[in-house]
Design an enzyme around this catalytic site. Sequence first.
Site, PDB file in Angstrom:
ATOM      1  CG  HIS A 100      67.126  56.959  21.003  1.00 37.38           C
ATOM      2  ND1 HIS A 100      66.958  55.662  20.590  1.00 37.38           N
ATOM      3  CD2 HIS A 100      66.598  57.036  22.240  1.00 37.38           C
ATOM      4  CE1 HIS A 100      66.350  54.982  21.550  1.00 37.38           C
ATOM      5  NE2 HIS A 100      66.118  55.794  22.563  1.00 37.38           N
ATOM      6  CG  ASN A 131      70.674  57.101  16.274  1.00 40.12           C
ATOM      7  OD1 ASN A 131      69.922  56.918  15.307  1.00 40.12           O
ATOM      8  ND2 ASN A 131      70.393  56.627  17.480  1.00 40.12           N
TER       9      ASN A 131
HETATM   10  N1  NHR Z   1      74.660  50.564  17.149  1.00 34.98           N
HETATM   11  C1  NHR Z   1      75.512  50.882  18.128  1.00 34.98           C
HETATM   12  N2  NHR Z   1      76.565  50.077  18.289  1.00 34.98           N
HETATM   13  N3  NHR Z   1      75.366  51.975  18.906  1.00 34.98           N
HETATM   14  C2  NHR Z   1      74.279  52.748  18.751  1.00 34.98           C
HETATM   15  O1  NHR Z   1      74.133  53.790  19.553  1.00 34.98           O
HETATM   16  C3  NHR Z   1      73.319  52.456  17.764  1.00 34.98           C
HETATM   17  C4  NHR Z   1      73.546  51.335  16.968  1.00 34.98           C
HETATM   18  C5  NHR Z   1      72.623  50.965  15.993  1.00 34.98           C
HETATM   19  C6  NHR Z   1      71.469  51.680  15.827  1.00 34.98           C
HETATM   20  C7  NHR Z   1      69.876  53.423  16.576  1.00 34.98           C
HETATM   21  C8  NHR Z   1      69.106  52.993  17.840  1.00 34.98           C
HETATM   22  C9  NHR Z   1      67.980  53.960  18.181  1.00 34.98           C
HETATM   23  O2  NHR Z   1      68.086  55.148  17.899  1.00 34.98           O
HETATM   24  C10 NHR Z   1      71.206  52.781  16.636  1.00 34.98           C
HETATM   25  C11 NHR Z   1      72.141  53.202  17.586  1.00 34.98           C
HETATM   26  C12 NHR Z   1      68.000  49.505  16.881  1.00 34.98           C
HETATM   27  C13 NHR Z   1      67.923  48.862  18.108  1.00 34.98           C
HETATM   28  C14 NHR Z   1      67.531  47.388  18.215  1.00 34.98           C
HETATM   29  O3  NHR Z   1      67.280  46.888  19.292  1.00 34.98           O
HETATM   30  C15 NHR Z   1      68.235  49.583  19.239  1.00 34.98           C
HETATM   31  C16 NHR Z   1      68.620  50.922  19.125  1.00 34.98           C
HETATM   32  C17 NHR Z   1      68.700  51.551  17.886  1.00 34.98           C
HETATM   33  C18 NHR Z   1      68.380  50.833  16.770  1.00 34.98           C
HETATM   34  N4  NHR Z   1      67.521  46.656  17.073  1.00 34.98           N
HETATM   35  C19 NHR Z   1      67.219  45.238  16.991  1.00 34.98           C
HETATM   36  C20 NHR Z   1      68.465  44.430  16.591  1.00 34.98           C
HETATM   37  O4  NHR Z   1      68.484  43.232  16.908  1.00 34.98           O
HETATM   38  C21 NHR Z   1      66.177  44.980  15.922  1.00 34.98           C
HETATM   39  C22 NHR Z   1      64.892  45.643  16.233  1.00 34.98           C
HETATM   40  C23 NHR Z   1      63.943  45.639  15.047  1.00 34.98           C
HETATM   41  O5  NHR Z   1      64.308  45.235  13.939  1.00 34.98           O
HETATM   42  O6  NHR Z   1      62.798  46.094  15.252  1.00 34.98           O
HETATM   43  O7  NHR Z   1      69.392  44.979  15.938  1.00 34.98           O
HETATM   44  O8  NHR Z   1      67.001  53.539  18.795  1.00 34.98           O
HETATM   45  C1  GAR Z   2      61.994  58.053  14.353  1.00 33.06           C
HETATM   46  O1  GAR Z   2      61.130  58.354  15.422  1.00 33.06           O
HETATM   47  C2  GAR Z   2      63.378  57.771  14.878  1.00 33.06           C
HETATM   48  O2  GAR Z   2      63.748  58.574  15.968  1.00 33.06           O
HETATM   49  C3  GAR Z   2      63.205  56.363  15.325  1.00 33.06           C
HETATM   50  O3  GAR Z   2      62.400  55.756  14.344  1.00 33.06           O
HETATM   51  C4  GAR Z   2      61.608  56.731  13.711  1.00 33.06           C
HETATM   52  C5  GAR Z   2      61.932  56.701  12.261  1.00 33.06           C
HETATM   53  O4  GAR Z   2      61.064  57.494  11.555  1.00 33.06           O
HETATM   54  N1  GAR Z   2      64.459  55.707  15.407  1.00 33.06           N
HETATM   55  C6  GAR Z   2      64.607  54.601  16.104  1.00 33.06           C
HETATM   56  O5  GAR Z   2      63.737  54.131  16.794  1.00 33.06           O
HETATM   57  C7  GAR Z   2      65.964  53.971  15.952  1.00 33.06           C
HETATM   58  N2  GAR Z   2      65.961  52.769  16.654  1.00 33.06           N
HETATM   59  P1  GAR Z   2      61.374  57.855  10.044  1.00 33.06           P
HETATM   60  O6  GAR Z   2      61.782  56.574   9.341  1.00 33.06           O
HETATM   61  O7  GAR Z   2      60.081  58.375   9.536  1.00 33.06           O
HETATM   62  O8  GAR Z   2      62.472  58.871  10.026  1.00 33.06           O
END
Ligand code: NHR
Ligand code: GAR
Length: 221
Positions: free
Chosen positions: A117, A115
């Site tokens: 982040h 991932n």
């Molecule tokens: N899942 C797990 N179990 N562990 C991780 O480290 C994960 C994961 C799923 C996604 C990406 C992550 C990021 O890079 C990722 C890492 C979505 C949310 C979130 O709060 C948080 C972190 C990440 C991705 N999602 C909400 C939900 O209810 C929805 C938010 C929205 O739709 O805008 O899933 O940041």
């Molecule tokens: C990127 O900044 C990525 O790091 C972030 O969303 C953007 C996606 O851009 N990811 C998250 O916040 C995961 N929760 P992109 O769709 O243009 O690659």
Amino acid sequence: MHEQSLHQVPRLVVLISGGGSNLQALIDAISMGSIDATIELVISNKVDALGLARAHKAGIENRVINHLEFGSREAFDKELTHAIDDKQPDLVVLAGFMRIFTPQFTHHYHGRMLNIHPSLLPQFKGINTHERAIEAEVAEHGASVHFVSSELDGGPMVLQASVSVLSLDSPKVLAARVLVQEHLIYPIAIKWFCEGRLKLQNNAVLMDGQLLPEQGIQFQS
Ligand code: NHR
Ligand code: GAR
């Protein structure tokens, strides 16, 4: 444990939710010959993700698995798992994917899911990282590539890039500055994995057989 065949080009499946600019950086790196890999499938949980058009334009199979059509996270993850495993990927790449996974899902892809982040982890896990970085008045912000574990944004770190936070930054401007770095470091980390140089072993990240420090490698552009 999933083993990569030495005789085949590494197979990737990419998960997106939005713009797909990280997907584009990966497509470009592959088409320029910087990474020897194929993207077998792009999956979006959002119907309107711009990244789907990027995949289509590059001739990559793409499909939507809309989380809203599933009654539970388990049911969504199960469908996702079927679609991914059908392609027998060596690596699953999260590129702006916005749905949290169940622990079963993260266990299934342990050591073969990365991932990116948008923060200097362990700071600012979760969403709205740029707003929170500005709010917290940190001097440095950035992006982190990590192996995905069941702990949200808590998996073992591979690579980080920093940017300075400027006094007049808005979340949008800061996000754009971070995104430039993301497009540099994510293809590098994926390349290392595809070359077999980057591995997860006993929950520690090995690069060329060497244990990485807690924060991963610090990228300097
Ligand atoms: N899942 C797990 N179990 N562990 C991780 O480290 C994960 C994961 C799923 C996604 C990406 C992550 C990021 O890079 C990722 C890492 C979505 C949310 C979130 O709060 C948080 C972190 C990440 C991705 N999602 C909400 C939900 O209810 C929805 C938010 C929205 O739709 O805008 O899933 O940041
Ligand atoms: C990127 O900044 C990525 O790091 C972030 O969303 C953007 C996606 O851009 N990811 C998250 O916040 C995961 N929760 P992109 O769709 O243009 O690659």
